[in-house]
Design a protein around this motif. Structure first.
Motif, PDB file in Angstrom:
ATOM      1  N   VAL A 199       0.829  -1.216   0.000  1.00  0.00           N
ATOM      2  CA  VAL A 199       0.000   0.000   0.000  1.00  0.00           C
ATOM      3  C   VAL A 199       0.856   1.255   0.000  1.00  0.00           C
ATOM      4  CG1 VAL A 199      -1.682   1.329   1.344  1.00  0.00           C
ATOM      5  CG2 VAL A 199      -1.976  -1.140   1.057  1.00  0.00           C
ATOM      6  N   ASP A 200       1.929   1.263   0.772  1.00  0.00           N
ATOM      7  CA  ASP A 200       2.775   2.451   0.898  1.00  0.00           C
ATOM      8  C   ASP A 200       4.094   2.323   0.135  1.00  0.00           C
ATOM      9  OD1 ASP A 200       3.811   0.495   2.537  1.00  0.00           O
ATOM     10  OD2 ASP A 200       4.108   1.806   4.263  1.00  0.00           O
ATOM     11  N   ALA A 201       4.103   1.552  -0.941  1.00  0.00           N
ATOM     12  CA  ALA A 201       5.316   1.359  -1.743  1.00  0.00           C
ATOM     13  C   ALA A 201       5.862   2.698  -2.226  1.00  0.00           C
ATOM     14  CB  ALA A 201       5.022   0.456  -2.942  1.00  0.00           C
ATOM     15  N   VAL A 202       7.174   2.805  -2.222  1.00  0.00           N
ATOM     16  CA  VAL A 202       7.857   4.028  -2.655  1.00  0.00           C
ATOM     17  C   VAL A 202       8.426   3.817  -4.050  1.00  0.00           C
ATOM     18  CG1 VAL A 202       9.814   5.580  -2.188  1.00  0.00           C
ATOM     19  CG2 VAL A 202       8.441   4.660  -0.284  1.00  0.00           C
ATOM     20  N   ASP A 203       8.107   4.741  -4.959  1.00  0.00           N
ATOM     21  CA  ASP A 203       8.681   4.709  -6.305  1.00  0.00           C
ATOM     22  C   ASP A 203       9.760   5.780  -6.366  1.00  0.00           C
ATOM     23  OD1 ASP A 203       9.326   4.538  -8.960  1.00  0.00           O
ATOM     24  OD2 ASP A 203       7.252   4.561  -9.671  1.00  0.00           O
ATOM     25  N   HIS A 204      11.008   5.359  -6.467  1.00  0.00           N
ATOM     26  CA  HIS A 204      12.121   6.303  -6.511  1.00  0.00           C
ATOM     27  C   HIS A 204      12.254   6.967  -7.881  1.00  0.00           C
ATOM     28  CE1 HIS A 204      13.565   5.418  -2.498  1.00  0.00           C
ATOM     29  NE2 HIS A 204      13.357   4.126  -2.759  1.00  0.00           N
ATOM     30  N   ASP A 205      11.538   6.473  -8.874  1.00  0.00           N
ATOM     31  CA  ASP A 205      11.561   7.039 -10.227  1.00  0.00           C
ATOM     32  C   ASP A 205      10.129   7.165 -10.760  1.00  0.00           C
ATOM     33  OD1 ASP A 205      14.495   7.058 -10.569  1.00  0.00           O
ATOM     34  OD2 ASP A 205      14.262   4.881 -10.419  1.00  0.00           O
ATOM     35  N   PRO A 206       9.278   7.960 -10.089  1.00  0.00           N
ATOM     36  CA  PRO A 206       7.879   8.045 -10.518  1.00  0.00           C
ATOM     37  C   PRO A 206       7.726   8.780 -11.844  1.00  0.00           C
ATOM     38  CG  PRO A 206       8.306   9.680  -8.837  1.00  0.00           C
ATOM     39  CD  PRO A 206       9.556   8.839  -8.953  1.00  0.00           C
ATOM     40  N   ALA A 207       6.654   8.461 -12.543  1.00  0.00           N
ATOM     41  CA  ALA A 207       6.300   9.191 -13.757  1.00  0.00           C
ATOM     42  C   ALA A 207       5.824  10.587 -13.352  1.00  0.00           C
ATOM     43  CB  ALA A 207       5.189   8.447 -14.495  1.00  0.00           C
ATOM     44  N   PRO A 208       5.912  11.564 -14.246  1.00  0.00           N
ATOM     45  CA  PRO A 208       5.409  12.901 -13.913  1.00  0.00           C
ATOM     46  C   PRO A 208       3.948  12.835 -13.457  1.00  0.00           C
ATOM     47  CG  PRO A 208       6.623  12.955 -15.974  1.00  0.00           C
ATOM     48  CD  PRO A 208       6.474  11.503 -15.591  1.00  0.00           C
ATOM     49  N   GLY A 209       3.670  13.445 -12.319  1.00  0.00           N
ATOM     50  CA  GLY A 209       2.309  13.480 -11.794  1.00  0.00           C
ATOM     51  C   GLY A 209       1.852  12.216 -11.099  1.00  0.00           C
ATOM     52  N   GLN A 210       2.721  11.220 -10.980  1.00  0.00           N
ATOM     53  CA  GLN A 210       2.333   9.958 -10.352  1.00  0.00           C
ATOM     54  C   GLN A 210       2.135  10.158  -8.859  1.00  0.00           C
ATOM     55  OE1 GLN A 210       4.731   6.497 -11.382  1.00  0.00           O
ATOM     56  NE2 GLN A 210       4.412   5.625  -9.345  1.00  0.00           N
ATOM     57  N   ALA A 211       0.992   9.730  -8.349  1.00  0.00           N
ATOM     58  CA  ALA A 211       0.691   9.806  -6.921  1.00  0.00           C
ATOM     59  C   ALA A 211       1.559   8.796  -6.163  1.00  0.00           C
ATOM     60  CB  ALA A 211      -0.791   9.511  -6.685  1.00  0.00           C
ATOM     61  N   PRO A 212       1.671   8.950  -4.853  1.00  0.00           N
ATOM     62  CA  PRO A 212       2.482   8.004  -4.074  1.00  0.00           C
ATOM     63  C   PRO A 212       1.762   6.672  -3.841  1.00  0.00           C
ATOM     64  CG  PRO A 212       1.577   9.718  -2.649  1.00  0.00           C
ATOM     65  CD  PRO A 212       1.196  10.071  -4.050  1.00  0.00           C
ATOM     66  N   GLY A 213       2.559   5.697  -3.447  1.00  0.00           N
ATOM     67  CA  GLY A 213       2.042   4.404  -3.013  1.00  0.00           C
ATOM     68  C   GLY A 213       1.437   3.567  -4.117  1.00  0.00           C
ATOM     69  N   ARG A 214       0.738   2.514  -3.668  1.00  0.00           N
ATOM     70  CA  ARG A 214       0.104   1.581  -4.605  1.00  0.00           C
ATOM     71  C   ARG A 214      -0.834   2.310  -5.559  1.00  0.00           C
ATOM     72  NH1 ARG A 214      -3.295  -2.865  -1.795  1.00  0.00           N
ATOM     73  NH2 ARG A 214      -1.278  -3.855  -1.446  1.00  0.00           N
ATOM     74  N   GLU A 215      -1.551   3.300  -5.056  1.00  0.00           N
ATOM     75  CA  GLU A 215      -2.502   4.021  -5.912  1.00  0.00           C
ATOM     76  C   GLU A 215      -1.788   4.766  -7.029  1.00  0.00           C
ATOM     77  OE1 GLU A 215      -5.761   3.420  -5.997  1.00  0.00           O
ATOM     78  OE2 GLU A 215      -5.186   1.953  -4.460  1.00  0.00           O
ATOM     79  N   GLY A 216      -0.571   5.241  -6.762  1.00  0.00           N
ATOM     80  CA  GLY A 216       0.207   5.890  -7.812  1.00  0.00           C
ATOM     81  C   GLY A 216       0.581   4.914  -8.912  1.00  0.00           C
ATOM     82  N   PHE A 217       0.988   3.709  -8.527  1.00  0.00           N
ATOM     83  CA  PHE A 217       1.306   2.681  -9.521  1.00  0.00           C
ATOM     84  C   PHE A 217       0.047   2.304 -10.304  1.00  0.00           C
ATOM     85  CE2 PHE A 217       4.770   1.982  -6.442  1.00  0.00           C
ATOM     86  CZ  PHE A 217       5.857   2.017  -7.303  1.00  0.00           C
TER      87      PHE A 217
END
Length: 155
Positions: free
Chosen positions: A32-50
């Motif tokens: 649920v709280d996974a961290v993306d160290h290389d998120p896409a522009p505008g990507q929300a945090p956590g699982r919901e961002g993925f």
């Protein structure tokens, strides 16, 4: 969890993505709280961002297919190189559907805890995606792409 279990989770999630089952893939693969160290522009945090990222990807490329090419793992991490293919059928980064096919490479490293990714590092060759859909500086058409149009407008 063992490296074999983490690899199995990674493979199961890829199968869900390839089948268009984004919710199942995200719930399988990411904490649920996974961290993306290389998120896409505008990507929300956590699982919901993925989840949002992959929904955007599969809306733009409904036949998106991730094919792992090589995978290396230890008890905590799974690293893999992959090929992403698909047909541009919906808007992607502001570019309307072109019907063009893409084929690009990417890399990902996921750190697992309790069978799910808690940290992710990686990248897909987005510049090549943009070029292949006709928005990059060299899409092979001889026409200026989006990058060239922006450069020309600013000069």
């Amino acid at each position: 969890m063992s490296k074999e279990q983490n690899i199995a989770t990674q493979e199961k999630a890829a199968a869900h993505i390839n089948a268009g089952e984004i919710d199942a893939a995200m719930d399988t693969m990411f904490a649920v709280d996974a961290v993306d160290h290389d998120p896409a522009p505008g990507q929300a945090p956590g699982r919901e961002g993925f989840r949002g990222f992959f929904r955007t990807l599969t809306t733009a490329f409904p036949d998106a297919h991730l094919e792992p090419q090589t995978m290396v793992a230890d008890d905590e991490n799974v690293a893999f190189a992959y090929t992403l293919t698909g047909t541009h059928r919906g808007e992607f980064n502001g570019v309307p559907a072109t019907g063009r096919r893409i084929e690009v490479r990417g890399l990902q490293i996921g750190r697992f805890e309790n069978g799910q990714i808690v940290e992710r590092w990686g990248a897909t060759d987005e510049a090549t995606i943009m070029s292949q859909i006709g928005a990059g500086p060299d899409d092979g058409s001889g026409k200026p792409g989006l990058v060239d149009k922006v450069k020309n407008a600013l000069s």
